[in-house]
Enzyme design. Structure first.
Site, PDB file in Angstrom:
ATOM      1  N   ASP A   1      18.088 -15.343   5.279  1.00 19.48           N
ATOM      2  CA  ASP A   1      18.534 -14.730   6.535  1.00 19.48           C
ATOM      3  C   ASP A   1      17.383 -14.893   7.544  1.00 19.48           C
ATOM      4  OD1 ASP A   1      19.850 -12.580   8.216  1.00 19.48           O
ATOM      5  OD2 ASP A   1      17.993 -11.798   8.147  1.00 19.48           O
TER       6      ASP A   1
ATOM      7  N   TYR B   1      13.751 -14.719  15.657  1.00 26.35           N
ATOM      8  CA  TYR B   1      12.450 -15.022  14.670  1.00 26.35           C
ATOM      9  C   TYR B   1      11.664 -15.947  15.007  1.00 26.35           C
ATOM     10  CZ  TYR B   1      15.290 -11.532  11.791  1.00 26.35           C
ATOM     11  OH  TYR B   1      16.138 -10.567  11.352  1.00 26.35           O
TER      12      TYR B   1
ATOM     13  N   LYS C   1      21.388 -15.421  13.594  1.00 30.64           N
ATOM     14  CA  LYS C   1      21.769 -14.294  14.566  1.00 30.64           C
ATOM     15  C   LYS C   1      21.592 -14.927  16.040  1.00 30.64           C
ATOM     16  CE  LYS C   1      20.009 -11.139  11.311  1.00 30.64           C
ATOM     17  NZ  LYS C   1      19.020 -12.016  10.858  1.00 30.64           N
TER      18      LYS C   1
ATOM     19  N   HIS D   1      22.933 -10.113  17.247  1.00 31.18           N
ATOM     20  CA  HIS D   1      21.968  -9.669  16.644  1.00 31.18           C
ATOM     21  C   HIS D   1      21.746  -8.108  17.158  1.00 31.18           C
ATOM     22  CE1 HIS D   1      17.594 -10.510  15.416  1.00 31.18           C
ATOM     23  NE2 HIS D   1      17.864  -9.342  14.823  1.00 31.18           N
TER      24      HIS D   1
END
Length: 297
Positions: A46, A51, A76, A109
């Site tokens: 994930d 990120y 996401k 997200h």
């Protein structure tokens, strides 16, 4: 190798019951962490555009020697890429960084509390990607029951997954019930309550994996509090995505299929709920979200 149970998403898409998360994992540490997770037996990774480590996730998967079809990839779309055309482009950015043609699960997200039309436009783009086979399943993250209802009224495809903050100090019973009514799989982020260590969510001085109740249950089973919390999620039907950069803990978090919690132990963990989240409130505008522009490469 440990046989990991799976959940079945719409379209007969299989997702492992436990995945490996890379939130807050620096890019320079992501490749080694994901490689270690895949060696241990994780088959679900994930990540997210926000990120900043999608490229490294893709590199680690290629380095593993595993077939692409053997690894479930979830990522996401960030709020700055919401909108119909913008979200289609966000998919292209993510797929390019990951080095794949197809993404197994693509989520929005965060909701945008004060501009839900933009959320709907973004989700409509996910529906197009699903219809075209560019993604195998679509979903959302951090959507409240009211926001799921609004989305349902404006779109055609029910989210397969809703990834939300969920740990013993914030058990989200109403949210879980709302997801279940719609056939949505609840996916827990911060499943072992890591967020309670670095954010004050209304439980000052309390850290989930240091809680006496969890320590006692862990001792009874010869396990760690983290393993007990993951088992609690799994026995209650949730998919979990623990994270770590420590090789020992990466392996430890995967060793949760060789014991079972009693009903009284599950209830004792449920009773730790404070009703207070540690992450951002999805029902409130979050201007800081828009400070994060996702680069092209």
């Amino acid at each position: 190798m440990t046989l990991v149970p799976e959940f079945t998403l719409p379209g007969d898409v299989k997702i492992p019951a436990i995945g490996f998360g890379v939130y807050q994992t620096p890019p320079e540490e992501t490749v080694a962490s994901v490689e270690r997770a895949l060696q241990v037996g994780y088959r679900h990774i994930d990540t997210a555009a926000a990120y900043g480590n999608e490229r490294q996730v893709g590199e680690a998967i290629r380095n593993s020697g595993l077939d692409r079809d053997d690894v479930f990839i979830e990522t996401k779309v960030w709020v700055t890429d919401y909108g119909y055309d913008e979200t289609l482009h966000a998919f292209s950015k993510a797929a390019g960084k990951l080095g794949v043609d197809t993404i197994d699960l693509l989520l929005l997200h965060q909701p945008i509390a004060d501009d839900f039309d933009r959320v709907v436009a973004a989700y409509t783009a996910l529906e197009k990607l699903l219809d075209e086979g560019a993604v195998r399943a679509i979903g959302v993250s951090n959507f409240t029951p009211a926001q799921l209802e609004k989305l349902d009224a404006a779109t055609k495809v029910t989210p397969a997954v809703n990834q939300v903050e969920l740990h013993p100090y914030f058990t989200q019973l109403e949210q879980r019930d709302a997801d279940a009514r719609r056939g949505i799989l609840t996916q827990a982020w911060s499943p072992i309550g890591g967020i309670t260590k670095y954010r004050d969510g209304g439980a000052p001085g309390r850290v989930a994996f240091e809680d006496p109740v969890l320590l006692d249950i862990a001792e009874a089973h010869g396990k760690t509090p983290a393993q007990v919390m993951l088992r609690w999620h799994l026995q209650q039907g949730r998919q979990v995505i623990p994270k770590s950069t420590n090789p020992g803990r990466i392996a430890e978090n995967f060793e949760v299929f060789d014991f079972e919690l009693a009903v009284r132990e599950l209830t004792a963990i449920d009773d730790l709920d404070t009703g207070k989240r540690s992450g951002p409130d999805p029902e409130q505008p979050q201007p800081a979200f828009f400070e994060n522009e996702i680069p092209e490469a």
